[in-house]
Design a protein around this motif. Structure first.
Motif, PDB file in Angstrom:
ATOM      1  N   ARG A 132     -78.480  -4.048 -16.282  1.00  0.00           N
ATOM      2  CA  ARG A 132     -78.676  -2.921 -17.206  1.00  0.00           C
ATOM      3  C   ARG A 132     -77.537  -2.715 -18.205  1.00  0.00           C
ATOM      4  O   ARG A 132     -77.637  -1.839 -19.072  1.00  0.00           O
ATOM      5  N   TRP A 137     -62.625   2.305 -13.278  1.00  0.00           N
ATOM      6  CA  TRP A 137     -63.837   2.707 -14.006  1.00  0.00           C
ATOM      7  C   TRP A 137     -63.691   4.129 -14.493  1.00  0.00           C
ATOM      8  O   TRP A 137     -63.009   4.955 -13.881  1.00  0.00           O
ATOM      9  N   ARG A 138     -64.323   4.420 -15.620  1.00  0.00           N
ATOM     10  CA  ARG A 138     -64.397   5.784 -16.142  1.00  0.00           C
ATOM     11  C   ARG A 138     -65.634   5.864 -17.027  1.00  0.00           C
ATOM     12  O   ARG A 138     -65.717   5.158 -18.026  1.00  0.00           O
ATOM     13  N   ALA A 185     -73.515   9.600 -17.902  1.00  0.00           N
ATOM     14  CA  ALA A 185     -73.858   8.289 -17.318  1.00  0.00           C
ATOM     15  C   ALA A 185     -73.643   8.244 -15.813  1.00  0.00           C
ATOM     16  O   ALA A 185     -73.861   7.209 -15.188  1.00  0.00           O
ATOM     17  N   GLY A 201     -75.868   4.688 -10.852  1.00  0.00           N
ATOM     18  CA  GLY A 201     -75.437   3.417 -10.287  1.00  0.00           C
ATOM     19  C   GLY A 201     -74.748   2.504 -11.285  1.00  0.00           C
ATOM     20  O   GLY A 201     -74.470   1.338 -10.980  1.00  0.00           O
ATOM     21  N   TYR A 202     -74.445   3.004 -12.471  1.00  0.00           N
ATOM     22  CA  TYR A 202     -73.837   2.156 -13.507  1.00  0.00           C
ATOM     23  C   TYR A 202     -72.428   1.684 -13.116  1.00  0.00           C
ATOM     24  O   TYR A 202     -72.066   0.530 -13.378  1.00  0.00           O
ATOM     25  N   ALA A 203     -71.616   2.602 -12.538  1.00  0.00           N
ATOM     26  CA  ALA A 203     -70.233   2.220 -12.208  1.00  0.00           C
ATOM     27  C   ALA A 203     -70.241   1.095 -11.170  1.00  0.00           C
ATOM     28  O   ALA A 203     -69.516   0.101 -11.304  1.00  0.00           O
ATOM     29  N   THR A 204     -71.066   1.242 -10.144  1.00  0.00           N
ATOM     30  CA  THR A 204     -71.129   0.229  -9.088  1.00  0.00           C
ATOM     31  C   THR A 204     -71.663  -1.095  -9.650  1.00  0.00           C
ATOM     32  O   THR A 204     -71.145  -2.169  -9.332  1.00  0.00           O
ATOM     33  N   ILE A 214     -57.323   2.264  -6.568  1.00  0.00           N
ATOM     34  CA  ILE A 214     -56.658   3.499  -6.130  1.00  0.00           C
ATOM     35  C   ILE A 214     -57.316   4.691  -6.794  1.00  0.00           C
ATOM     36  O   ILE A 214     -57.878   4.597  -7.882  1.00  0.00           O
ATOM     37  N   THR A 215     -57.224   5.828  -6.119  1.00  0.00           N
ATOM     38  CA  THR A 215     -57.626   7.097  -6.730  1.00  0.00           C
ATOM     39  C   THR A 215     -57.015   8.220  -5.905  1.00  0.00           C
ATOM     40  O   THR A 215     -56.411   7.979  -4.856  1.00  0.00           O
ATOM     41  N   ASN A 274     -60.839  12.404  -5.019  1.00  0.00           N
ATOM     42  CA  ASN A 274     -61.867  11.861  -5.918  1.00  0.00           C
ATOM     43  C   ASN A 274     -62.932  11.124  -5.097  1.00  0.00           C
ATOM     44  O   ASN A 274     -62.958   9.899  -5.014  1.00  0.00           O
ATOM     45  N   ARG A 307     -66.164  10.775  -5.559  1.00  0.00           N
ATOM     46  CA  ARG A 307     -67.129   9.936  -6.305  1.00  0.00           C
ATOM     47  C   ARG A 307     -66.569   8.533  -6.518  1.00  0.00           C
ATOM     48  O   ARG A 307     -67.270   7.538  -6.357  1.00  0.00           O
ATOM     49  N   SER A 308     -65.294   8.471  -6.889  1.00  0.00           N
ATOM     50  CA  SER A 308     -64.688   7.155  -7.119  1.00  0.00           C
ATOM     51  C   SER A 308     -64.572   6.391  -5.798  1.00  0.00           C
ATOM     52  O   SER A 308     -64.828   5.178  -5.742  1.00  0.00           O
ATOM     53  N   VAL A 326     -67.796   4.779  -4.892  1.00  0.00           N
ATOM     54  CA  VAL A 326     -68.012   3.501  -5.594  1.00  0.00           C
ATOM     55  C   VAL A 326     -67.283   2.383  -4.835  1.00  0.00           C
ATOM     56  O   VAL A 326     -67.848   1.323  -4.572  1.00  0.00           O
ATOM     57  N   ARG A 334     -69.189   1.475  -1.757  1.00  0.00           N
ATOM     58  CA  ARG A 334     -70.426   0.742  -2.070  1.00  0.00           C
ATOM     59  C   ARG A 334     -70.134  -0.716  -2.410  1.00  0.00           C
ATOM     60  O   ARG A 334     -70.956  -1.594  -2.178  1.00  0.00           O
TER      61      ARG A 334
HETATM   62  C1  COA Z   1     -66.055   7.600 -10.628  1.00  0.00           C
HETATM   63  C2  COA Z   1     -67.370   7.496 -11.405  1.00  0.00           C
HETATM   64  C3  COA Z   1     -67.360   6.270 -12.296  1.00  0.00           C
HETATM   65  C4  COA Z   1     -68.505   7.406 -10.380  1.00  0.00           C
HETATM   66  O1  COA Z   1     -69.757   7.474 -11.032  1.00  0.00           O
HETATM   67  P1  COA Z   1     -71.108   7.589 -10.185  1.00  0.00           P
HETATM   68  O2  COA Z   1     -72.206   7.740 -11.149  1.00  0.00           O
HETATM   69  O3  COA Z   1     -70.920   8.620  -9.121  1.00  0.00           O
HETATM   70  O4  COA Z   1     -71.180   6.182  -9.420  1.00  0.00           O
HETATM   71  P2  COA Z   1     -72.305   5.065  -9.536  1.00  0.00           P
HETATM   72  O5  COA Z   1     -72.419   4.609 -10.924  1.00  0.00           O
HETATM   73  O6  COA Z   1     -71.990   4.064  -8.501  1.00  0.00           O
HETATM   74  O7  COA Z   1     -73.640   5.833  -9.207  1.00  0.00           O
HETATM   75  C5  COA Z   1     -73.958   6.206  -7.892  1.00  0.00           C
HETATM   76  C6  COA Z   1     -74.970   7.316  -7.912  1.00  0.00           C
HETATM   77  O8  COA Z   1     -76.086   6.938  -8.735  1.00  0.00           O
HETATM   78  C7  COA Z   1     -77.315   7.030  -7.967  1.00  0.00           C
HETATM   79  N1  COA Z   1     -78.285   6.079  -8.521  1.00  0.00           N
HETATM   80  C8  COA Z   1     -79.312   6.433  -9.321  1.00  0.00           C
HETATM   81  N2  COA Z   1     -79.979   5.346  -9.744  1.00  0.00           N
HETATM   82  C9  COA Z   1     -79.368   4.280  -9.186  1.00  0.00           C
HETATM   83  C10 COA Z   1     -79.607   2.882  -9.243  1.00  0.00           C
HETATM   84  N3  COA Z   1     -80.607   2.369  -9.972  1.00  0.00           N
HETATM   85  N4  COA Z   1     -78.772   2.061  -8.574  1.00  0.00           N
HETATM   86  C11 COA Z   1     -77.753   2.567  -7.848  1.00  0.00           C
HETATM   87  N5  COA Z   1     -77.477   3.894  -7.751  1.00  0.00           N
HETATM   88  C12 COA Z   1     -78.284   4.739  -8.436  1.00  0.00           C
HETATM   89  C13 COA Z   1     -76.833   6.819  -6.560  1.00  0.00           C
HETATM   90  O9  COA Z   1     -77.765   7.337  -5.624  1.00  0.00           O
HETATM   91  C14 COA Z   1     -75.546   7.628  -6.545  1.00  0.00           C
HETATM   92  O10 COA Z   1     -75.869   8.998  -6.548  1.00  0.00           O
HETATM   93  P3  COA Z   1     -74.996  10.106  -5.743  1.00  0.00           P
HETATM   94  O11 COA Z   1     -73.685  10.212  -6.442  1.00  0.00           O
HETATM   95  O12 COA Z   1     -75.816  11.335  -5.877  1.00  0.00           O
HETATM   96  O13 COA Z   1     -74.837   9.590  -4.343  1.00  0.00           O
HETATM   97  C15 COA Z   1     -67.568   8.747 -12.293  1.00  0.00           C
HETATM   98  O14 COA Z   1     -67.639   9.882 -11.461  1.00  0.00           O
HETATM   99  C16 COA Z   1     -66.447   8.943 -13.299  1.00  0.00           C
HETATM  100  O15 COA Z   1     -66.408   8.286 -14.343  1.00  0.00           O
HETATM  101  N6  COA Z   1     -65.534   9.896 -13.026  1.00  0.00           N
HETATM  102  C17 COA Z   1     -64.476  10.252 -13.959  1.00  0.00           C
HETATM  103  C18 COA Z   1     -63.405   9.220 -14.083  1.00  0.00           C
HETATM  104  C19 COA Z   1     -62.777   8.854 -12.772  1.00  0.00           C
HETATM  105  O16 COA Z   1     -62.470   9.711 -11.945  1.00  0.00           O
HETATM  106  N7  COA Z   1     -62.576   7.554 -12.609  1.00  0.00           N
HETATM  107  C20 COA Z   1     -61.985   7.010 -11.423  1.00  0.00           C
HETATM  108  C21 COA Z   1     -60.532   7.155 -11.472  1.00  0.00           C
HETATM  109  S1  COA Z   1     -59.793   6.297 -10.112  1.00  0.00           S
END
Ligand code: COA
Length: 175
Positions: free
Chosen positions: A7, A94-95, A100, A104-107, A129-130, A134, A136-137, A140, A143
């Motif tokens: 994607r 990642w950020r 977005a 699942g985009y970050a993973t 590291i985070t 954090n 959410r990070s 990722v 995962r």
């Molecule tokens: C950290 C960050 C990148 C994580 O983003 P995220 O969207 O939570 O992570 P992913 O892209 O892996 O997405 C996973 C989520 O998408 C969902 N999802 C939806 N469609 C999906 C698909 N087709 N495939 C996989 N996952 C999907 C998952 O279920 C999961 O949802 P949940 O959070 O409710 O459990 C984001 O929060 C961010 O940019 N934060 C700010 C910057 C930051 O802190 N960066 C890290 C510094 S160390």
């Protein structure tokens, strides 16, 4: 150098990325665990820094866009660990813009970056590291199959005592 996933496209930075990059870094949700929002000038300077590293090393923080629409959503990539950190090597980061998250985009981007790091760059290990807060990070990282040991938690050397963002976790993965 372009990395494509189902994607997403990870690519060099373009002039059109400057505005959305500055906007996402002015968003307190994006900056929650990174520190205060940054100015347009700081955002522009960071793009120059990222692109210079990509040109020099062949890896770095690539701009990420959504295939099809071409929408810029942030970065994912690899960075040399700073000299002052308590470990050495290459880290993944990642950020993404708030809009977005949750897709699942970050993973997806990070999986492709890990494959590039192990298969093309032949890295022996990749770190992440985070802050301890954090989640959410860290989700990722988990995962991706990365693992952490609480005994390796550390205080970030550039963050002052008493700052809630000081305590960090270290995740690792090998090929
Ligand atoms: C950290 C960050 C990148 C994580 O983003 P995220 O969207 O939570 O992570 P992913 O892209 O892996 O997405 C996973 C989520 O998408 C969902 N999802 C939806 N469609 C999906 C698909 N087709 N495939 C996989 N996952 C999907 C998952 O279920 C999961 O949802 P949940 O959070 O409710 O459990 C984001 O929060 C961010 O940019 N934060 C700010 C910057 C930051 O802190 N960066 C890290 C510094 S160390």
């Amino acid at each position: 150098m372009i990395i494509e996933t189902e994607r997403l496209v990870l690519r060099d930075w373009l002039p059109t990325d400057h505005e959305p990059w500055a906007a996402m870094n002015a968003d307190p949700a994006v900056r929650e665990f990174l520190g205060p929002p940054i100015t347009r000038e700081q955002a522009d300077a960071s793009i120059a820094y990222f692109q210079e590293a990509l040109d020099r090393n062949g890896y770095g923080f690539w701009a990420v866009e959504v295939r099809g629409t071409g929408e810029f959503i942030g970065f994912t990539g690899l960075d040399d660990v700073d000299d002052f950190m308590p470990f050495t090597g290459v880290e993944i980061g990642w950020r993404l813009a708030r809009s977005a998250w949750g897709r699942g985009y970050a993973t997806e981007a990070a999986r492709a970056v890990l494959a590039y790091g192990f298969e093309t760059l032949r890295l022996p290990e990749i770190f992440a590291i985070t802050t301890t807060t954090n989640v959410r990070s860290q989700a990722v990282m988990r995962r991706l199959g990365m693992t952490t040991d609480p005994a390796e938690d550390f205080d970030h050397p550039e963050i002052e005592e008493g700052d809630p963002l000081r305590r960090h976790v270290l995740y690792r993965i090998k090929p």
